[in-house]
Design a protein around this motif. Structure first.
Motif, PDB file in Angstrom:
ATOM      1  N   THR A 260      56.895 -14.344  88.203  1.00 39.41           N
ATOM      2  CA  THR A 260      56.968 -13.028  88.499  1.00 39.41           C
ATOM      3  C   THR A 260      55.970 -12.581  89.656  1.00 39.41           C
ATOM      4  OG1 THR A 260      57.744 -12.512  86.345  1.00 39.41           O
ATOM      5  CG2 THR A 260      56.760 -10.838  87.528  1.00 39.41           C
ATOM      6  N   LEU A 261      54.953 -13.232  89.386  1.00 36.00           N
ATOM      7  CA  LEU A 261      53.566 -13.104  90.295  1.00 36.00           C
ATOM      8  C   LEU A 261      53.371 -13.746  91.618  1.00 36.00           C
ATOM      9  CD1 LEU A 261      51.072 -11.059  90.080  1.00 36.00           C
ATOM     10  CD2 LEU A 261      49.971 -12.805  88.938  1.00 36.00           C
ATOM     11  N   VAL A 262      53.844 -14.795  91.544  1.00 33.48           N
ATOM     12  CA  VAL A 262      53.600 -15.680  92.721  1.00 33.48           C
ATOM     13  C   VAL A 262      54.284 -15.135  94.064  1.00 33.48           C
ATOM     14  CG1 VAL A 262      53.784 -18.213  93.835  1.00 33.48           C
ATOM     15  CG2 VAL A 262      52.762 -17.932  91.729  1.00 33.48           C
ATOM     16  N   PRO A 263      55.362 -15.089  94.093  1.00 32.17           N
ATOM     17  CA  PRO A 263      56.346 -14.355  95.207  1.00 32.17           C
ATOM     18  C   PRO A 263      55.522 -13.135  95.671  1.00 32.17           C
ATOM     19  CG  PRO A 263      57.871 -14.913  93.431  1.00 32.17           C
ATOM     20  CD  PRO A 263      56.369 -14.862  92.552  1.00 32.17           C
ATOM     21  N   ALA A 264      54.979 -12.154  94.865  1.00 30.58           N
ATOM     22  CA  ALA A 264      54.498 -11.022  95.352  1.00 30.58           C
ATOM     23  C   ALA A 264      52.932 -11.384  96.011  1.00 30.58           C
ATOM     24  CB  ALA A 264      54.084 -10.056  94.216  1.00 30.58           C
ATOM     25  N   MET A 265      52.174 -12.300  95.125  1.00 30.38           N
ATOM     26  CA  MET A 265      50.845 -12.788  95.796  1.00 30.38           C
ATOM     27  C   MET A 265      51.137 -13.464  97.166  1.00 30.38           C
ATOM     28  SD  MET A 265      48.590 -13.789  92.591  1.00 30.38           S
ATOM     29  CE  MET A 265      47.240 -13.924  93.430  1.00 30.38           C
ATOM     30  N   LEU A 266      52.338 -14.351  97.316  1.00 29.33           N
ATOM     31  CA  LEU A 266      52.689 -15.023  98.410  1.00 29.33           C
ATOM     32  C   LEU A 266      53.102 -14.138  99.687  1.00 29.33           C
ATOM     33  CD1 LEU A 266      53.545 -18.442  97.065  1.00 29.33           C
ATOM     34  CD2 LEU A 266      51.189 -17.667  98.152  1.00 29.33           C
ATOM     35  N   GLY A 267      53.357 -12.947  99.353  1.00 22.72           N
ATOM     36  CA  GLY A 267      53.561 -12.026 100.463  1.00 22.72           C
ATOM     37  C   GLY A 267      55.070 -11.854 100.610  1.00 22.72           C
ATOM     38  N   ASP A 269      56.687  -9.156  99.891  1.00 25.11           N
ATOM     39  CA  ASP A 269      57.197  -7.908 100.044  1.00 25.11           C
ATOM     40  C   ASP A 269      56.146  -7.363 101.378  1.00 25.11           C
ATOM     41  OD1 ASP A 269      59.061  -7.565  97.845  1.00 25.11           O
ATOM     42  OD2 ASP A 269      57.544  -7.311  96.477  1.00 25.11           O
ATOM     43  N   ALA A 270      55.050  -7.972 101.171  1.00 18.24           N
ATOM     44  CA  ALA A 270      54.279  -7.457 102.450  1.00 18.24           C
ATOM     45  C   ALA A 270      53.153  -8.447 102.515  1.00 18.24           C
ATOM     46  CB  ALA A 270      53.768  -6.139 102.142  1.00 18.24           C
ATOM     47  N   PRO A 271      52.474  -8.590 103.546  1.00 14.27           N
ATOM     48  CA  PRO A 271      51.211  -9.523 103.831  1.00 14.27           C
ATOM     49  C   PRO A 271      50.114  -9.286 102.782  1.00 14.27           C
ATOM     50  CG  PRO A 271      52.122  -8.933 105.879  1.00 14.27           C
ATOM     51  CD  PRO A 271      52.756  -7.757 104.970  1.00 14.27           C
ATOM     52  N   ARG A 272      49.550 -10.272 102.525  1.00 16.80           N
ATOM     53  CA  ARG A 272      48.391 -10.109 101.609  1.00 16.80           C
ATOM     54  C   ARG A 272      47.230 -10.906 102.097  1.00 16.80           C
ATOM     55  NH1 ARG A 272      49.675  -8.858  96.015  1.00 16.80           N
ATOM     56  NH2 ARG A 272      51.785  -7.740  96.143  1.00 16.80           N
ATOM     57  N   ASP A 273      45.900 -10.260 101.400  1.00 16.08           N
ATOM     58  CA  ASP A 273      44.535 -11.000 101.964  1.00 16.08           C
ATOM     59  C   ASP A 273      44.032 -11.183 100.490  1.00 16.08           C
ATOM     60  OD1 ASP A 273      44.457 -11.336 104.746  1.00 16.08           O
ATOM     61  OD2 ASP A 273      44.896  -9.274 104.831  1.00 16.08           O
ATOM     62  N   THR A 299      48.459 -14.534 103.211  1.00 14.88           N
ATOM     63  CA  THR A 299      49.817 -14.683 102.994  1.00 14.88           C
ATOM     64  C   THR A 299      50.898 -13.782 103.508  1.00 14.88           C
ATOM     65  OG1 THR A 299      49.759 -13.421 100.684  1.00 14.88           O
ATOM     66  CG2 THR A 299      49.110 -15.823 100.834  1.00 14.88           C
ATOM     67  N   ASP A 300      51.963 -14.408 103.875  1.00 15.77           N
ATOM     68  CA  ASP A 300      52.958 -13.492 104.482  1.00 15.77           C
ATOM     69  C   ASP A 300      54.265 -14.371 104.257  1.00 15.77           C
ATOM     70  OD1 ASP A 300      54.594 -11.559 105.512  1.00 15.77           O
ATOM     71  OD2 ASP A 300      53.745 -11.983 107.596  1.00 15.77           O
ATOM     72  N   GLU A 368      39.706  -4.927 103.466  1.00 15.82           N
ATOM     73  CA  GLU A 368      39.770  -4.434 102.037  1.00 15.82           C
ATOM     74  C   GLU A 368      41.152  -5.558 101.471  1.00 15.82           C
ATOM     75  OE1 GLU A 368      40.714  -0.359  99.155  1.00 15.82           O
ATOM     76  OE2 GLU A 368      39.560  -0.254 101.182  1.00 15.82           O
ATOM     77  N   THR A 369      40.332  -6.242 100.714  1.00 14.74           N
ATOM     78  CA  THR A 369      41.672  -7.237 100.330  1.00 14.74           C
ATOM     79  C   THR A 369      42.344  -7.033  99.050  1.00 14.74           C
ATOM     80  OG1 THR A 369      39.776  -8.359  98.739  1.00 14.74           O
ATOM     81  CG2 THR A 369      39.862  -9.213 101.053  1.00 14.74           C
ATOM     82  N   ASN A 370      43.223  -7.718  98.915  1.00 13.43           N
ATOM     83  CA  ASN A 370      44.213  -7.653  97.690  1.00 13.43           C
ATOM     84  C   ASN A 370      43.801  -8.278  96.275  1.00 13.43           C
ATOM     85  OD1 ASN A 370      46.094  -7.787 100.146  1.00 13.43           O
ATOM     86  ND2 ASN A 370      46.951  -6.104  98.827  1.00 13.43           N
ATOM     87  N   GLY A 371      42.826  -8.876  96.379  1.00 14.70           N
ATOM     88  CA  GLY A 371      42.359  -9.766  95.134  1.00 14.70           C
ATOM     89  C   GLY A 371      41.354 -10.850  95.661  1.00 14.70           C
ATOM     90  N   VAL A 372      40.966 -11.503  94.323  1.00 16.15           N
ATOM     91  CA  VAL A 372      39.963 -12.501  94.428  1.00 16.15           C
ATOM     92  C   VAL A 372      40.492 -13.702  93.525  1.00 16.15           C
ATOM     93  CG1 VAL A 372      37.686 -13.621  94.119  1.00 16.15           C
ATOM     94  CG2 VAL A 372      38.221 -10.976  94.872  1.00 16.15           C
TER      95      VAL A 372
END
Length: 651
Positions: A260-267, A269-273, A299-300, A368-372
């Motif tokens: 559930t979470l990995v696809p979202a964190m790997l971008g 839907d949208a790029p992540r930092d 990630t993207d 401003e990042t998406n998480g740590v």
């Protein structure tokens, strides 16, 4: 003499005629034939009632009763014997089916991990057939009727419920996962050109969710099976099934969270930092160690790039915490938790550490990042087991066996300048990341490494998005304070270095936890014990680099180790204080988000050891399990059971 009179006395007696009424029926033509039986002499009536013909007419009623009861009893006996045999035979059939399912389940697990879809589907079908056999053999009306019998009944109920759980798991968990094995191959998750294929993960979400729901239900159902009045063999089977379902449910729950979470964190839907913290346990903090090196991950659509690296020197040192800490955290760990990047992990709540890190990064770099995310050198050594040895730019070969020694000890002997040490550490972590990203890692070993590191709290994740973070709630990855439930009381033990150096490489820690009921009201006493030993060489003051000993900068003699130890009780317990080597010592009592906390400072010279015991009084009787969560040290020792005598009042 009258006619007929005997001439002798004897003749008189024998010859005298006696009147005897006739019982013969008169001819029907005579009037007497119409006479009522009541007009007949009683003698005749008696004879009539006792005559053979009359007796023959009366016997049939009593004979019918005897001949009816006999066959009924015999029939019931036959039915009972047949039913007992039926239940026994079907019970044996169910037992054979369940036993045949065990090796299939083990094979199926290996086939799913190996991605052998065809073999997994075949094993799953056989397993489902055996499970259905066991269920059907233990659920017919005869079996259910026998469940009402004393002694035997509870055993039959338990066996039926076990078979029902196995059948539910086979149909609703095993079958979906087996189908998934045919389409989901671990090799599909090996990065290709630095990119991971996300669609297989997304496509697997329905099957994994269905299987997770089934396992969760099964774990709850098997937990409700009553084993209070059953045979030991039945109780043992139920216990084994409880262990299997709970362990599998935990694994599958983690799998669902991941897909559930990995696809979202790997971008997807949208790029992540994301900020990547490398915690260094040579200088302990509650969640691992001091963050000496950091990096930014971008990630993207499944691609992962390490776009920036930083060290503790890259951040300003503000006079106030960058975010409000609250009086509780300030009381226990001080304002420095929110002022310096090196101290954000002093709190055992990684969500707060993540928020502080994110804000410090924003202030320092304007991003401003998406998480740590957080890892430590021990976790890197696990990853190296999957990637194989890596040659660094310095010429050093980094392996699973030497990573911890090289990164936490040798580097300090080689480089005296902290910035060089941080740079070496960051380069090593980056090399491991590049090896994983390049697809060098064996996917099965990589998964095993990540699971192990996660279980040891060496990998932590915080998402700024509350919905995504909620997916991690309750897992070790979330890095939360120890939360208890109805079956387990969880306590915490967290260590923070106060030496101001890297001496915790030489700190050996052993823990134990136990409870004792000493009071008439059955309120239990809990104790968490920790034994700390400074294993540094006797000449540590001169043989170790100044950067390792601290050089006395914070008032700690060279070679000594000073540690702040915080014991966390469950929210409802009463604090009974702390002892050191059996003697009561002063401590700092506080509360952290409803958790009672006791903090003690300990300083040890080389070779010195001490024992701290944190004592608590429970609010109510408790017979469940105890668990201790603590700082992930370089060398982990599993908490042992602590046996201790009653102390204090027994009221």
């Amino acid at each position: 003499m009258p006619t007929g009179t005997a001439t002798t006395g004897m003749a008189m007696v024998t010859a005298t005629p006696r009147y005897r009424p006739s019982c013969r029926h008169p001819p029907r033509s005579e009037p007497a034939a119409r006479a009522s039986s009541r007009d007949r002499p009683a003698f005749c009536l008696n004879r009539a009632m006792s005559s053979p013909r009359s007796a023959h007419a009366a016997r049939p009623k009593r004979s019918r009763t005897r001949t009816t009861v006999g066959p009924v009893v015999l029939g019931l006996l036959v039915v009972f014997i047949a039913a007992t045999a039926w239940v026994g035979i079907r019970g044996l059939q169910a037992k054979d089916a369940l036993e045949a399912a065990v090796p299939l389940a083990m094979s199926l697990k290996d086939q799913v991990v190996a991605g052998n879809g065809a073999a997994a589907a075949l094993s799953a079908a056989e397993l489902a057939e055996f499970a259905d056999t066991a269920r059907s053999r233990t659920s017919d009306p005869v079996w259910r009727a026998y469940e009402l019998l004393p002694f035997l009944g509870p055993n039959l109920v338990a066996v039926r419920e076990v078979a029902a759980v196995v059948d539910d798991v086979a149909r609703n968990a095993v079958m979906p996962l087996a189908a998934l094995a045919g389409t989901l191959d671990l090799n599909a998750f090996k990065p290709v050109d630095g990119k991971i294929a996300l669609q297989p993960l997304i496509d697997s979400q329905p099957q994994v969710a269905a299987a997770n729901t089934a396992l969760t239900r099964a774990a709850a159902n098997v937990d409700r099976i009553d084993t209070g009045n059953v045979l030991e063999v039945v109780r043992s089977s139920v216990t084994q099934l409880q262990t299997v379902t709970v362990d599998t449910a935990v694994t599958l729950d983690g799998m669902q969270r991941a897909v559930t979470l990995v696809p979202a964190m790997l971008g997807a839907d949208a790029p992540r930092d994301y900020i990547l913290l490398f915690q260094n346990p040579a200088e302990l903090r509650s969640t691992g160690g001091i963050p000496g090196a950091l990096a930014l991950l971008h990630t993207d659509q499944g691609s992962i790039e390490l776009t920036q690296q930083a060290s503790s020197g890259s951040f300003a040192q503000p006079d106030e915490p960058v975010l409000p800490l609250g009086d509780e955290i300030r009381s226990i760990y001080g304002d420095i938790t929110g002022q310096f990047i090196q101290n954000v992990t002093m709190t055992p709540d990684f969500a707060q550490s993540g928020a502080l890190t994110r804000e410090m990064w924003r202030l320092a770099f304007g991003v401003e990042t998406n998480g740590v995310l957080s890892v430590d050198p021990v976790a890197l050594s696990y990853l190296l087991d999957a990637t194989g040895p890596i040659t660094l730019a310095t010429g050093d070969e980094l392996t699973a066996d030497n990573a911890v020694q090289l990164l936490l000890s040798d580097v300090y002997a080689r480089y005296e300048v902290p910035a060089q040490q941080d740079a070496f550490f960051a380069a090593a972590a980056g090399a491991v990341f590049d090896a994983v990203k390049s697809g060098r890692a064996d996917p099965t070993k990589l998964l095993t490494a990540l699971v192990r590191a996660g279980a040891e709290n060496r990998v932590l994740v915080w998402n700024a998005d509350e919905g995504e973070q909620a997916v991690l709630a309750g897992t070790t990855l979330a890095g939360a304070r120890p939360v208890s439930d109805s079956t387990t009381n969880r306590f915490g033990l967290y260590l923070n270095d106060a030496t101001g150096a890297k001496m915790d490489l030489y700190l050996d820690v052993h823990t134990a936890i136990g409870q004792q009921t000493c009071r008439a009201d059955q309120r239990p006493q809990y104790a968490v014990e920790v034994t700390l030993t400074n294993t540094a060489p006797a000449d540590a003051a001169t043989s170790l680099p100044a950067y390792v000993t601290g050089g006395g900068s914070f008032g700690v003699p060279l070679g000594n180790i000073k540690t702040m130890v915080s014991g966390y009780g469950t929210p409802e317990v009463q604090n009974l204080g702390v002892t050191r080597d059996g003697a009561t010592v002063p401590y700092h009592p506080a509360t952290d988000a409803t958790f009672p906390v006791s903090t003690v400072g300990v300083e040890l010279a080389p070779g010195e050891s001490t024992v701290l015991r944190f004592n608590w009084l429970g609010a109510r009787p408790f017979s469940g399990a105890l668990e201790l969560r603590s700082t992930p040290l370089i060398a982990l020792h599993e908490a042992t059971q602590l046996d201790f005598s009653c102390q204090g009042s027994s009221q």
